[in-house]
Design a protein around this motif. Structure first.
Motif, short mmCIF file in Angstrom:
data_model
loop_
_atom_site.label_atom_id
_atom_site.label_comp_id
_atom_site.label_asym_id
_atom_site.label_seq_id
_atom_site.Cartn_x
_atom_site.Cartn_y
_atom_site.Cartn_z
N GLY A 340 11.76 -8.36 3.27
CA GLY A 340 12.90 -9.12 3.78
C GLY A 340 12.57 -9.88 5.06
O GLY A 340 11.53 -9.65 5.69
N PRO A 341 13.42 -10.82 5.43
CA PRO A 341 14.69 -11.12 4.77
C PRO A 341 14.50 -12.00 3.52
O PRO A 341 13.71 -12.93 3.53
CB PRO A 341 15.47 -11.88 5.84
CG PRO A 341 14.41 -12.54 6.67
CD PRO A 341 13.25 -11.60 6.67
N LYS A 343 16.90 -13.94 0.39
CA LYS A 343 18.21 -14.32 -0.12
C LYS A 343 18.11 -14.57 -1.62
O LYS A 343 17.05 -14.95 -2.12
CB LYS A 343 18.71 -15.59 0.59
CG LYS A 343 18.94 -15.43 2.08
CD LYS A 343 19.41 -16.74 2.69
CE LYS A 343 19.63 -16.61 4.19
NZ LYS A 343 20.09 -17.90 4.79
N ASN A 344 19.23 -14.39 -2.30
CA ASN A 344 19.27 -14.77 -3.70
C ASN A 344 19.58 -16.27 -3.81
O ASN A 344 19.75 -16.95 -2.79
CB ASN A 344 20.29 -13.93 -4.49
CG ASN A 344 21.72 -14.11 -4.01
OD1 ASN A 344 22.06 -15.10 -3.34
ND2 ASN A 344 22.58 -13.16 -4.33
N GLY A 347 22.27 -17.86 -1.77
CA GLY A 347 22.20 -17.85 -0.32
C GLY A 347 22.62 -16.54 0.32
O GLY A 347 22.72 -16.44 1.55
N GLU A 348 22.84 -15.50 -0.50
CA GLU A 348 23.26 -14.20 0.01
C GLU A 348 22.03 -13.34 0.34
O GLU A 348 21.09 -13.28 -0.46
CB GLU A 348 24.13 -13.48 -1.02
CG GLU A 348 25.36 -14.27 -1.44
CD GLU A 348 25.96 -13.77 -2.73
OE1 GLU A 348 27.15 -14.04 -2.95
OE2 GLU A 348 25.23 -13.13 -3.53
N VAL A 349 22.05 -12.68 1.49
CA VAL A 349 20.94 -11.81 1.87
C VAL A 349 20.98 -10.55 1.00
O VAL A 349 21.96 -9.81 1.00
CB VAL A 349 21.01 -11.43 3.35
CG1 VAL A 349 19.89 -10.43 3.70
CG2 VAL A 349 20.89 -12.67 4.23
N VAL A 350 19.90 -10.32 0.25
CA VAL A 350 19.83 -9.14 -0.61
C VAL A 350 18.75 -8.16 -0.16
O VAL A 350 18.76 -7.00 -0.57
CB VAL A 350 19.59 -9.55 -2.08
CG1 VAL A 350 20.81 -10.23 -2.67
CG2 VAL A 350 18.37 -10.46 -2.22
N THR A 352 17.16 -7.10 3.57
CA THR A 352 17.25 -7.32 5.01
C THR A 352 15.87 -7.32 5.65
O THR A 352 14.89 -6.81 5.07
CB THR A 352 18.11 -6.22 5.66
OG1 THR A 352 17.53 -4.94 5.38
CG2 THR A 352 19.53 -6.27 5.14
N GLU A 370 16.27 -17.38 -3.48
CA GLU A 370 16.68 -18.70 -3.01
C GLU A 370 15.57 -19.72 -3.31
O GLU A 370 14.39 -19.44 -3.14
CB GLU A 370 16.93 -18.65 -1.50
CG GLU A 370 17.50 -19.92 -0.90
CD GLU A 370 17.82 -19.76 0.58
OE1 GLU A 370 18.83 -20.34 1.02
OE2 GLU A 370 17.04 -19.07 1.28
#
Length: 377
Positions: A340-341, A343-344, A347-350, A352, A370
């Motif tokens: 991480g980080p 994102k999918n 745009g959502e953080v999946v 961390t 992403e």
């Protein structure tokens, strides 16, 4: 006259004694020489390992089955093995029939090399508990069934670095077979690598729903080229997408084996398999009696099972240096591709910062990162 007769009798007696003595010695010498081979013959027979391979596509396609067959040839070169293969076996009932025929013919280990062979493999394995079965890319296991795969996503990531550096349109095309975790994971790794080199890069996915259909693969590649993609890669078994890219004056990245010969003006590199070390290790375990069922193997670049082909002359030296530096880390066991980080595609953080996707989640991956344009259906 009597004296001569006595002499003849003595001579005859001596000759008979010499003959008996000679006849008595010969079997002893023959027995001494014959015993070692007779004692060794059963041991030599026990050392022979018969290995069978079942392929979903032709071995001459330079793709997935071709790479597996190179591994089979490495096994066949050993002095204690016999091998055989059946190519172009559809997933389903046909594969079950082929696998069962191999088991009936006395193969010690059978490698079933396509995801869709999983259930047929499990079914036949129940009928032949003394046969070892190795299923590629699946997840079901039994006392005489283990599964295996390689971390080809590592190679995908490296080829993504190359693609991200070489695109001018920022559009990369991905001709993909089926929306299963194996394929989705590779697309994501490719996109992560591409966007490390070029944050504006996007990966457009077209599903063909087939492992091997050169005409369909080529049509899919053309649709991506028409959409403005200037680098085409693939999760397919033929070089058709490579040929489409060259015909359009675009770049290409192959899969399974080095596909440079099919599109020398377009080919940047390939994500490649090297099954030889894994297959040789497996048959050695069969021979030594150390092979175990109910196991899962996921071999990496550090194991020599996955790699990339030499980069083409069109790839700048500074890009090659960056890619090879990342490869060296992977060979050393430093794999942070899915750290991480992250994102999918919404745009959502999946994932961390500081976290790394565990293997179990990678093996079941069903979402896009992403930068990937397309659906997972």
């Amino acid at each position: 006259m009597k004296r001569m007769l006595k002499l003849l009798v003595v001579v005859a007696s001596m000759a008979m004694m010499l003959s008996l003595f000679a006849c008595g010695e010969a079997p002893q010498e023959e027995k001494t020489e014959a015993l070692p081979p007779q004692a060794e013959a059963p041991e030599e027979a026990a050392k022979t390992v018969k290995a069978g391979f079942v392929y979903v596509s032709p071995v001459g396609d330079a793709g997935y089955s071709y790479s597996h067959d190179l591994g089979r040839k490495a096994v066949d070169a050993l002095d204690f093995t016999e091998t055989a293969f059946v190519e172009s076996v559809p997933e389903g009932a046909d594969s079950e029939r082929v696998i069962r025929n191999m088991a009936r013919k006395g193969f010690n280990v059978i490698f079933t090399t396509s995801f869709g062979y999983m259930d047929p493999t499990m079914k036949v394995a129940k009928e032949f508990p003394d046969v070892a079965f190795m299923h590629c890319s699946g997840f079901k296991k039994a006392e005489n069934v283990s599964n295996y795969f390689g971390r080809i996503y590592q190679s995908r990531y490296l080829t993504g670095l190359v693609a991200g550096a070489m695109t001018k349109s920022n559009k990369l095309g991905y001709v993909a077979a089926f929306p299963i975790p194996e394929v989705i994971r590779g697309i994501n790794a490719f996109a992560i690598g591409a966007r490390e080199m070029n944050p504006d890069a996007e990966v457009r996915v077209v599903w063909t729903k087939t492992w091997y259909d050169p005409a369909l693969e080529k049509d899919a590649a053309k649709s991506l080229l028409d959409a403005g993609c200037d680098v085409i890669t693939q999760h397919q078994d033929s070089p058709a997408a490579q040929e489409a890219a060259q015909e359009a004056g675009a770049y290409s990245i192959g899969y399974n084996s080095d596909m440079a010969s099919f599109a020398p003006k377009a080919h940047l590199t390939s994500a490649i398999w090297n099954w030889g070390p894994a297959y040789v290790k497996t048959v050695e375990q069969i021979k030594n009696g150390t092979w175990k069922g109910n196991q899962s193997a996921w071999w990496s670049m550090a194991d020599g099972v996955v790699d990339i082909a030499p980069m083409g002359p069109m790839v700048p030296e500074d890009v090659k240096e960056i890619v090879l530096a990342h490869k060296a880390k992977l060979v050393a066991g430093d794999d942070t591709i899915f750290a991480g980080p992250l994102k999918n595609q919404n745009g959502e953080v999946v994932v961390t910062e500081g976290a790394v996707i565990p293997d179990g989640d990678l093996l079941g991956m069903t979402w896009f990162v992403e930068g990937v344009i397309g659906t997972t259906e």
